[in-house]
Design a protein around this motif. Structure first.
Motif, PDB file in Angstrom:
ATOM      1  N   ASP A  15       0.888  -1.420  -0.044  1.00  0.00           N
ATOM      2  CA  ASP A  15       0.129  -0.023   0.154  1.00  0.00           C
ATOM      3  C   ASP A  15       0.911   1.421   0.001  1.00  0.00           C
ATOM      4  OD1 ASP A  15      -2.338  -1.315  -0.374  1.00  0.00           O
ATOM      5  OD2 ASP A  15      -3.033  -1.062   1.736  1.00  0.00           O
ATOM      6  N   SER A  29      -1.850   2.920  -8.800  1.00  0.00           N
ATOM      7  CA  SER A  29      -2.754   1.902  -8.466  1.00  0.00           C
ATOM      8  C   SER A  29      -2.251   0.554  -8.892  1.00  0.00           C
ATOM      9  CB  SER A  29      -4.344   2.185  -8.946  1.00  0.00           C
ATOM     10  OG  SER A  29      -5.029   3.242  -8.202  1.00  0.00           O
ATOM     11  N   ARG A  32       0.689  -0.596  -6.781  1.00  0.00           N
ATOM     12  CA  ARG A  32       0.098  -1.102  -5.492  1.00  0.00           C
ATOM     13  C   ARG A  32      -0.156  -2.589  -5.545  1.00  0.00           C
ATOM     14  NH1 ARG A  32      -1.440   4.203  -4.600  1.00  0.00           N
ATOM     15  NH2 ARG A  32      -3.552   4.024  -5.607  1.00  0.00           N
ATOM     16  N   TYR A  61       4.371  -3.539   5.403  1.00  0.00           N
ATOM     17  CA  TYR A  61       3.357  -2.534   4.706  1.00  0.00           C
ATOM     18  C   TYR A  61       3.603  -1.061   5.049  1.00  0.00           C
ATOM     19  CZ  TYR A  61       1.320  -3.268   9.527  1.00  0.00           C
ATOM     20  OH  TYR A  61       1.233  -3.135  10.869  1.00  0.00           O
ATOM     21  N   TYR A  65      -0.693   4.345   5.255  1.00  0.00           N
ATOM     22  CA  TYR A  65      -1.613   4.020   4.041  1.00  0.00           C
ATOM     23  C   TYR A  65      -2.178   2.768   4.080  1.00  0.00           C
ATOM     24  CZ  TYR A  65       1.293   8.117   2.967  1.00  0.00           C
ATOM     25  OH  TYR A  65       1.962   9.460   2.743  1.00  0.00           O
ATOM     26  N   VAL A  66      -1.838   1.674   4.566  1.00  0.00           N
ATOM     27  CA  VAL A  66      -2.278   0.399   4.795  1.00  0.00           C
ATOM     28  C   VAL A  66      -3.761   0.231   4.836  1.00  0.00           C
ATOM     29  CG1 VAL A  66      -1.652  -0.432   6.856  1.00  0.00           C
ATOM     30  CG2 VAL A  66      -1.945  -2.028   4.893  1.00  0.00           C
ATOM     31  N   ARG A  67      -4.632  -0.301   4.027  1.00  0.00           N
ATOM     32  CA  ARG A  67      -5.792  -0.655   4.201  1.00  0.00           C
ATOM     33  C   ARG A  67      -6.164  -1.825   5.050  1.00  0.00           C
ATOM     34  NH1 ARG A  67      -8.145   0.962  -1.813  1.00  0.00           N
ATOM     35  NH2 ARG A  67      -7.330   3.012  -1.940  1.00  0.00           N
ATOM     36  N   LYS A  68      -7.319  -1.978   5.512  1.00  0.00           N
ATOM     37  CA  LYS A  68      -7.509  -3.162   6.439  1.00  0.00           C
ATOM     38  C   LYS A  68      -8.005  -4.667   5.464  1.00  0.00           C
ATOM     39  CE  LYS A  68      -9.166  -5.670   9.868  1.00  0.00           C
ATOM     40  NZ  LYS A  68     -10.606  -5.080  10.692  1.00  0.00           N
ATOM     41  N   SER A  69      -8.352  -3.840   4.168  1.00  0.00           N
ATOM     42  CA  SER A  69      -8.522  -4.998   3.239  1.00  0.00           C
ATOM     43  C   SER A  69      -7.281  -5.574   2.939  1.00  0.00           C
ATOM     44  CB  SER A  69      -9.359  -4.578   2.018  1.00  0.00           C
ATOM     45  OG  SER A  69      -8.631  -3.478   1.368  1.00  0.00           O
ATOM     46  N   THR A  70      -6.149  -4.946   2.815  1.00  0.00           N
ATOM     47  CA  THR A  70      -4.677  -5.399   2.408  1.00  0.00           C
ATOM     48  C   THR A  70      -4.267  -6.225   3.472  1.00  0.00           C
ATOM     49  OG1 THR A  70      -4.159  -3.424   1.091  1.00  0.00           O
ATOM     50  CG2 THR A  70      -2.480  -4.842   1.817  1.00  0.00           C
ATOM     51  N   TYR A 101      -1.537  -2.908  13.234  1.00  0.00           N
ATOM     52  CA  TYR A 101      -2.169  -4.104  12.888  1.00  0.00           C
ATOM     53  C   TYR A 101      -1.463  -4.823  13.545  1.00  0.00           C
ATOM     54  CZ  TYR A 101      -5.568  -1.933   9.719  1.00  0.00           C
ATOM     55  OH  TYR A 101      -6.555  -1.213   9.270  1.00  0.00           O
TER      56      TYR A 101
END
Length: 387
Positions: A15, A29, A32, A61, A65-70, A101
């Motif tokens: 991410d 995108s 990523r 990660y 910027y990291v997303r929970k989905s990642t 996380y």
């Protein structure tokens, strides 16, 4: 005889925002997704090579910027390798802090996060002990390895660590370490992370390896990118053997090119010249359309010709994955004729040339020559455009 097979990777930076590619029509995108794909390739290698230990030495990660989905995606991949023990040491981009996380997420049962509170895991059935102390913040001014003691040399001992080794910087904020001290800890393998380019056998002690980022992330990260696969064995007398190989994983490559455009009088000619220089990257191994190129234009052009870098980039947009063009050309002045002029231009040119002839320092000569060009531009146009 104890024996264990491992895969060592680091600095995946999932991410990453890729802000430098933000104007590249969705390129950020795609990049990523490249990082996710290369991590998927790592998991595939773990499966196909029957790897027992997956060692991730920091910066898995990007915390900011990291997303929970990642994170869910990463964890799903870990669940696909239940018989492989996964060890992660937090780095400076993914530190072990309260809102991370690593701290708050329920990871798969085969995943171990190594921190100052949990600095080692003993695998008695394998005769292996894994050590590691991760970053507790985005900066660590002191070495994090000071509290690792009491090494049992009958085991295979592996240390995961993220930081700088043998880097002599006064204000080193990224876990500064010394290869001699590290090698003296009694470890059989030290899995380093932080440097994005591959470094084999740091210090020459036969234990410290840095795989670099498995996917190149910038123009200062040339060459092959990937991870290490290795086998460690130890007999009952404590004799250690390391067999290690580097596997290439990178999806794309970064390349810097300088092109002399002297004699070109149109932007189309320059675009064509650049395109011709990209041909050598058109084979299946290093296809130019997979490459990110930084093109520096050099040489001399007519003073009435203005290079349009944006137009040139647009002409080449479909020829590469990403391209940026930097104009560092100079105007093709006839200095001999200028010095004969009686006016201010002639006087200025003679003065600067006199200084250039007096100095023997190459760097100073370049600065004076640049000053000459800027001065002439100011005299002719009333302004200076600095590239």
């Amino acid at each position: 005889m104890k024996k264990v097979k491992f895969l060592h990777c680091a600095d995946i930076h999932l991410d990453t925002p890729f802000t430098s590619l933000s104007g590249g029509k969705g390129r950020a995108s795609i990049r990523r997704q490249d990082l996710k794909d290369v991590f998927g390739d790592i998991i595939y290698r773990v499966k196909s090579e029957n790897v027992e230990l997956l060692l991730i030495s920091g910066d898995l990660y990007e915390h900011n910027y990291v997303r929970k989905s990642t994170i869910n995606h990463i964890n799903d991949l870990f669940r696909e390798i239940p018989d492989t023990k996964v060890f992660i040491v937090p780095g400076n981009h993914d530190p072990f802090i309260i809102n991370s996380y690593y701290y708050n997420f329920k990871w798969s049962e085969n995943v171990f996060i190594l921190t100052s509170e949990n600095p080692y895991v003993v695998l008695d059935d394998m005769g292996v002990c894994i050590y590691g102390v991760g970053f507790r913040n985005f900066y660590e001014e002191k070495s994090l390895t000071y509290n690792i003691t009491s090494i049992d040399k009958t085991y295979i001992n592996i240390l995961l660590v993220h930081g700088t080794v043998d880097v002599n910087i006064k204000q080193n904020m990224y876990n500064p370490m010394d290869s001699k001290n590290l090698s003296g800890m009694g470890m059989d393998y030290i899995a380093l992370g932080h440097f994005h380019n591959r470094i084999d056998d740091i210090g020459g002690y036969g234990v410290i390896y840095n795989p670099g980022s498995p996917e190149a992330l910038g123009f200062d990260e040339t060459g092959n990118h990937g991870a290490f696969i290795g086998t460690l064995s130890k007999d009952y007398s404590g004799n250690r053997k390391l067999d290690i190989e580097f596997i290439k994983l990178g999806k794309r490559f970064y390349k810097k090119i300088e092109i002399d455009v002297s004699g070109c009088c149109t932007n189309e000619q320059i675009a064509s010249l650049i395109e011709d220089s990209l041909v050598k990257f058109g084979d299946s191994a290093t296809d130019a359309k997979s490459g990110l190129f930084s093109i520096t234009l050099t040489g001399y052009t007519d003073k009435d010709f203005k290079i349009d870098s944006s137009f040139i980039q647009e002409c080449l947009y479909d020829k590469t994955f990403f391209i940026k063009v930097c104009d560092e050309t100079d105007i093709n002045y006839d200095f001999g004729e200028l010095m004969k002029e009686a006016g201010l231009r002639g006087l200025f040119t003679r003065k600067i040339y006199s200084l250039i002839e007096k100095t023997e320092d190459a760097y100073e000569k370049r600065l004076l020559m640049k000053a000459l060009y800027y001065g002439l531009e100011a005299l002719e146009t009333g302004k200076v455009e600095i590239n």
